[in-house]
Design an enzyme around this catalytic site. Sequence first.
Site, PDB file in Angstrom:
ATOM      1  N   ASN A 225      -8.938-110.484 -74.128  1.00  9.40           N
ATOM      2  CA  ASN A 225      -7.995-110.397 -73.012  1.00  9.40           C
ATOM      3  C   ASN A 225      -7.415-109.019 -72.864  1.00  9.40           C
ATOM      4  O   ASN A 225      -7.334-108.458 -73.854  1.00  9.40           O
ATOM      5  CB  ASN A 225      -6.962-111.283 -73.072  1.00  9.40           C
ATOM      6  CG  ASN A 225      -6.034-111.222 -74.506  1.00  9.40           C
ATOM      7  OD1 ASN A 225      -6.833-111.030 -75.457  1.00  9.40           O
ATOM      8  ND2 ASN A 225      -5.017-111.691 -74.599  1.00  9.40           N
ATOM      9  N   ILE A 226      -7.314-108.544 -71.509  1.00  9.04           N
ATOM     10  CA  ILE A 226      -6.688-107.076 -71.109  1.00  9.04           C
ATOM     11  C   ILE A 226      -5.672-107.377 -70.343  1.00  9.04           C
ATOM     12  O   ILE A 226      -5.729-107.760 -69.272  1.00  9.04           O
ATOM     13  CB  ILE A 226      -7.872-106.385 -70.474  1.00  9.04           C
ATOM     14  CG1 ILE A 226      -9.296-106.391 -71.452  1.00  9.04           C
ATOM     15  CG2 ILE A 226      -7.495-104.946 -70.500  1.00  9.04           C
ATOM     16  CD1 ILE A 226     -10.365-105.615 -70.598  1.00  9.04           C
ATOM     17  N   GLU A 227      -4.471-107.153 -70.723  1.00  7.87           N
ATOM     18  CA  GLU A 227      -3.047-107.189 -70.094  1.00  7.87           C
ATOM     19  C   GLU A 227      -2.728-105.939 -69.396  1.00  7.87           C
ATOM     20  O   GLU A 227      -3.285-104.915 -69.492  1.00  7.87           O
ATOM     21  CB  GLU A 227      -2.125-107.817 -71.152  1.00  7.87           C
ATOM     22  CG  GLU A 227      -2.367-109.109 -71.815  1.00  7.87           C
ATOM     23  CD  GLU A 227      -1.491-109.585 -72.693  1.00  7.87           C
ATOM     24  OE1 GLU A 227      -0.290-109.033 -72.920  1.00  7.87           O
ATOM     25  OE2 GLU A 227      -1.422-110.913 -72.914  1.00  7.87           O
TER      26      GLU A 227
ATOM     27  N   CYS B 255      -8.685-121.093 -69.017  1.00  7.97           N
ATOM     28  CA  CYS B 255      -7.913-121.518 -67.834  1.00  7.97           C
ATOM     29  C   CYS B 255      -8.465-121.863 -66.756  1.00  7.97           C
ATOM     30  O   CYS B 255      -9.672-121.623 -66.782  1.00  7.97           O
ATOM     31  CB  CYS B 255      -6.883-120.264 -67.570  1.00  7.97           C
ATOM     32  SG  CYS B 255      -7.536-118.949 -66.555  1.00  7.97           S
TER      33      CYS B 255
ATOM     34  N   GLU C  18     -12.487-114.505 -71.389  1.00  7.45           N
ATOM     35  CA  GLU C  18     -13.692-115.387 -70.953  1.00  7.45           C
ATOM     36  C   GLU C  18     -14.299-114.519 -69.674  1.00  7.45           C
ATOM     37  O   GLU C  18     -15.603-114.317 -69.525  1.00  7.45           O
ATOM     38  CB  GLU C  18     -13.547-116.828 -70.349  1.00  7.45           C
ATOM     39  CG  GLU C  18     -13.072-117.547 -71.621  1.00  7.45           C
ATOM     40  CD  GLU C  18     -11.586-117.507 -71.753  1.00  7.45           C
ATOM     41  OE1 GLU C  18     -10.902-116.629 -71.303  1.00  7.45           O
ATOM     42  OE2 GLU C  18     -10.841-118.632 -72.167  1.00  7.45           O
TER      43      GLU C  18
ATOM     44  N   CYS D  80      -8.529-112.448 -68.495  1.00  6.06           N
ATOM     45  CA  CYS D  80      -8.867-113.235 -69.750  1.00  6.06           C
ATOM     46  C   CYS D  80     -10.159-112.878 -70.257  1.00  6.06           C
ATOM     47  O   CYS D  80     -11.034-112.423 -69.771  1.00  6.06           O
ATOM     48  CB  CYS D  80      -8.870-114.643 -69.380  1.00  6.06           C
ATOM     49  SG  CYS D  80      -7.419-115.491 -68.778  1.00  6.06           S
TER      50      CYS D  80
ATOM     51  N   CYS E 191     -10.956-119.177 -65.225  1.00  2.00           N
ATOM     52  CA  CYS E 191     -12.166-118.985 -65.714  1.00  2.00           C
ATOM     53  C   CYS E 191     -12.992-119.902 -65.907  1.00  2.00           C
ATOM     54  O   CYS E 191     -14.241-119.648 -65.751  1.00  2.00           O
ATOM     55  CB  CYS E 191     -11.682-118.575 -67.540  1.00  2.00           C
ATOM     56  SG  CYS E 191     -10.892-116.952 -67.329  1.00  2.00           S
TER      57      CYS E 191
END
Length: 124
Positions: free
Chosen positions: A40-42, A84, A53, A51, A87
């Site tokens: 994940n890359i926020e 989610c 995935e 996300c 995804c």
Amino acid sequence: MREKLIEAAVKAKEKAYAPYSNFRVGAALLSDGKIYSGFNIENASYSLTVCAERVAAINAIVDGSKGFEKIAIASDGADFITPCGACLQFLAEFSKDMEVILVNGKGDSEITTLKKLLPSPFSL
Ligand code: THU
């Protein structure tokens, strides 16, 4: 192959960029026999977060691979997390059904399928 995927997902989790939620997720996707990783890359603008995935799936697609076979998803907690809805829909674009391996922080795993998690994906 399951063990390799689990290992790759756990390793990918180490690279997660999650300074806002502190919730790290790693994913490893087996596509056309090759493993593609993601995490994940926020973003400070929260809704831009991507996300694990989808990062793994995009990695495969960029490499020209769309034959999704299995995906392992690893997080840190005691519970298993499932992808989610966004995804699941993203994965369903390239695979009618695939094995989904859920991995918790202890390294335990549980197996389910994309079809079970998203029985009726949207399609045009
Ligand atoms: N996240 C994923 O990367 N995959 C999931 O399946 C669920 C949620 C991320 C998004 C966000 O960075 C953090 O987990 C908390 O929601």
